[in-house]
Motif scaffolding. Structure first.
Motif, short mmCIF file in Angstrom:
data_model
loop_
_atom_site.label_atom_id
_atom_site.label_comp_id
_atom_site.label_asym_id
_atom_site.label_seq_id
_atom_site.Cartn_x
_atom_site.Cartn_y
_atom_site.Cartn_z
N ALA A 158 69.27 16.70 29.93
CA ALA A 158 68.19 17.70 29.92
C ALA A 158 67.29 17.62 28.69
CB ALA A 158 68.77 19.10 30.04
N PRO A 159 67.84 17.33 27.47
CA PRO A 159 66.94 17.28 26.31
C PRO A 159 65.80 16.28 26.44
CG PRO A 159 69.22 17.41 25.59
CD PRO A 159 69.24 17.17 27.07
N LEU A 188 63.15 22.88 33.52
CA LEU A 188 63.60 22.24 32.29
C LEU A 188 62.67 22.59 31.14
CD1 LEU A 188 64.68 18.66 33.45
CD2 LEU A 188 66.16 20.49 32.61
N GLY A 189 63.25 23.01 30.03
CA GLY A 189 62.45 23.33 28.86
C GLY A 189 61.95 24.76 28.80
N ASP A 190 62.25 25.57 29.80
CA ASP A 190 61.78 26.95 29.82
C ASP A 190 62.95 27.86 30.17
OD1 ASP A 190 60.58 29.45 30.25
OD2 ASP A 190 58.75 28.57 31.09
N TYR A 191 63.69 28.30 29.17
CA TYR A 191 64.91 29.07 29.39
C TYR A 191 64.64 30.37 30.14
CZ TYR A 191 69.49 31.15 28.36
OH TYR A 191 70.73 31.70 28.46
N GLU A 192 63.62 31.08 29.74
CA GLU A 192 63.37 32.39 30.34
C GLU A 192 63.08 32.27 31.83
OE1 GLU A 192 60.75 36.44 29.42
OE2 GLU A 192 60.71 34.73 28.03
N ARG A 193 62.21 31.35 32.20
CA ARG A 193 61.90 31.17 33.62
C ARG A 193 63.12 30.65 34.38
NH1 ARG A 193 56.70 31.63 35.25
NH2 ARG A 193 57.13 30.33 37.08
N ALA A 194 63.89 29.79 33.73
CA ALA A 194 65.10 29.27 34.38
C ALA A 194 66.09 30.40 34.65
CB ALA A 194 65.75 28.20 33.51
N ILE A 252 72.69 24.30 30.18
CA ILE A 252 71.95 23.06 30.43
C ILE A 252 70.59 23.10 29.75
CG2 ILE A 252 70.78 21.70 32.22
CD1 ILE A 252 73.09 22.53 34.11
N ILE A 253 69.86 24.20 29.93
CA ILE A 253 68.48 24.30 29.44
C ILE A 253 68.43 24.44 27.92
CG2 ILE A 253 66.36 25.68 29.51
CD1 ILE A 253 66.84 24.23 32.11
N GLY A 254 69.28 25.32 27.35
CA GLY A 254 69.28 25.55 25.91
C GLY A 254 68.08 26.35 25.43
N ARG A 255 68.12 26.73 24.15
CA ARG A 255 67.03 27.42 23.46
C ARG A 255 66.61 28.73 24.14
NH1 ARG A 255 64.69 24.39 19.49
NH2 ARG A 255 65.19 22.17 19.45
N PRO A 256 67.50 29.71 24.19
CA PRO A 256 67.12 31.01 24.76
C PRO A 256 66.16 31.74 23.83
CG PRO A 256 69.29 31.15 23.76
CD PRO A 256 68.89 29.70 23.73
N PRO A 257 65.42 32.71 24.34
CA PRO A 257 64.53 33.50 23.48
C PRO A 257 65.31 34.17 22.35
CG PRO A 257 64.05 33.92 25.79
CD PRO A 257 65.32 33.11 25.76
N ALA A 258 64.73 34.20 21.18
CA ALA A 258 65.41 34.78 20.02
C ALA A 258 65.79 36.23 20.26
CB ALA A 258 64.52 34.66 18.78
#
Length: 285
Positions: A170-171, A238-244, A265-271
């Motif tokens: 995914a990265p 991919l690359g958009d945690y919130e939408r995922a 899988i996606i990573g980087r959730p909103p702070a």
């Protein structure tokens, strides 16, 4: 500076815990899945067995550089908290391991000696894929080792392999089709793989409920009913945690587990979401 394997695993675990904890807020029937843009439930959001088991996966990776099955079984059993929502079969297994039982024998008792085909191995495996980012073949091998400790059925192993490979690639943000093609290349033949192939064909479908009607949404708590839809959702976002997250949650079903898989899988959730999520257990840090 390139992140270390331990840092990647930890970041995946954090992202998994957010998906799990926020997803768990939508189990109550009157609290149906919100859609993107709606007000979030009030925190703190507590994570479930998905995160607790994934924390053991991360801990073992950090201590051993890979999956040591005996160490993983011991950590699962030691940190098993019944109140986190474990299924009865896994809860019994971990209690008996804690009492001195052999996980190799106990894990194979369900399904006439084949072991559970539940989604438990897939829900916790994303840190394995993150640890072996860029090496999907090794991620697949290690994922199989992690699954066998509690879910040795071939379909459960295939689900864990697919989710780990997804986290490993995914990265690189491949195209949705390329993403699923790579996952398929490493997933063993069987019902899970057939579901992922169907997810590949459904990538042009925009409605999560429509995709879930074909692929499943985890309601059966089985790997083949869970993993294909989560990979469809991850591939599209991919690359958009919130939408995922909202794509996954809006399909209903086993929402904490499907969102844990996709989040890891996606990573980087909103702070802001991290702030609302229960901190990870201190023993895994």
């Amino acid at each position: 500076m390139t992140a270390s394997a331990a840092e990647r695993s930890y970041d995946s675990l954090l992202a998994l815990s957010v998906g799990d904890a926020l997803g768990s807020q939508f189990f109550v029937p009157e609290n149906r899945p919100a859609f993107e843009g709606q007000t979030l439930p009030q925190g703190p959001w507590q994570w479930t067995d998905d995160t607790e088991m994934a924390a053991s996966v991360h801990l073992v990776l950090c201590k051993h550089g890979g999956i040591d099955q005996d160490a993983l079984a011991a950590s699962f059993a030691e940190h098993h908290d019944f109140d986190r929502g474990y299924g009865p079969s896994t809860g019994r297994l971990l209690r008996l391991v804690r009492e001195g039982g052999d996980w190799r024998t106990l894990a194979r008792e369900p399904f006439d000696g084949m072991g559970s085909w539940g989604n438990g191995a897939a829900m916790r495996v994303a840190p394995v894929g993150a640890w072996f980012a860029g090496d999907p073949a090794e991620a697949a091998r290690q994922a199989a080792l992690s699954a066998e400790v509690t879910h040795p059925h071939p379909e459960a192993i295939a689900g864990a392999i697919a989710a780990a490979v997804a986290a490993a690639i995914a990265p690189g943000k491949p195209s949705p089709g390329g993403f699923l093609d790579e996952v398929l290349a490493h997933t063993p033949q069987g019902t899970v793989r057939q579901g992922i192939a169907e997810a590949r064909r459904l990538l042009t479908i925009g409605a999560p409920a429509t995709a879930a009607a074909v692929l499943g949404n985890g309601r059966q708590v089985a790997a083949h009913d869970t993993v294909p839809f989560t990979l469809w959702a991850a591939a599209r976002q991919l690359g958009d945690y919130e939408r995922a997250f909202w794509t996954t949650a809006s399909a209903g079903g086993d929402i904490d587990t499907t969102c844990a898989i996709v989040g890891g899988i996606i990573g980087r959730p909103p702070a802001a979401w991290l702030t609302e999520t229960e901190p990870l257990p201190s023993w895994c840090l």
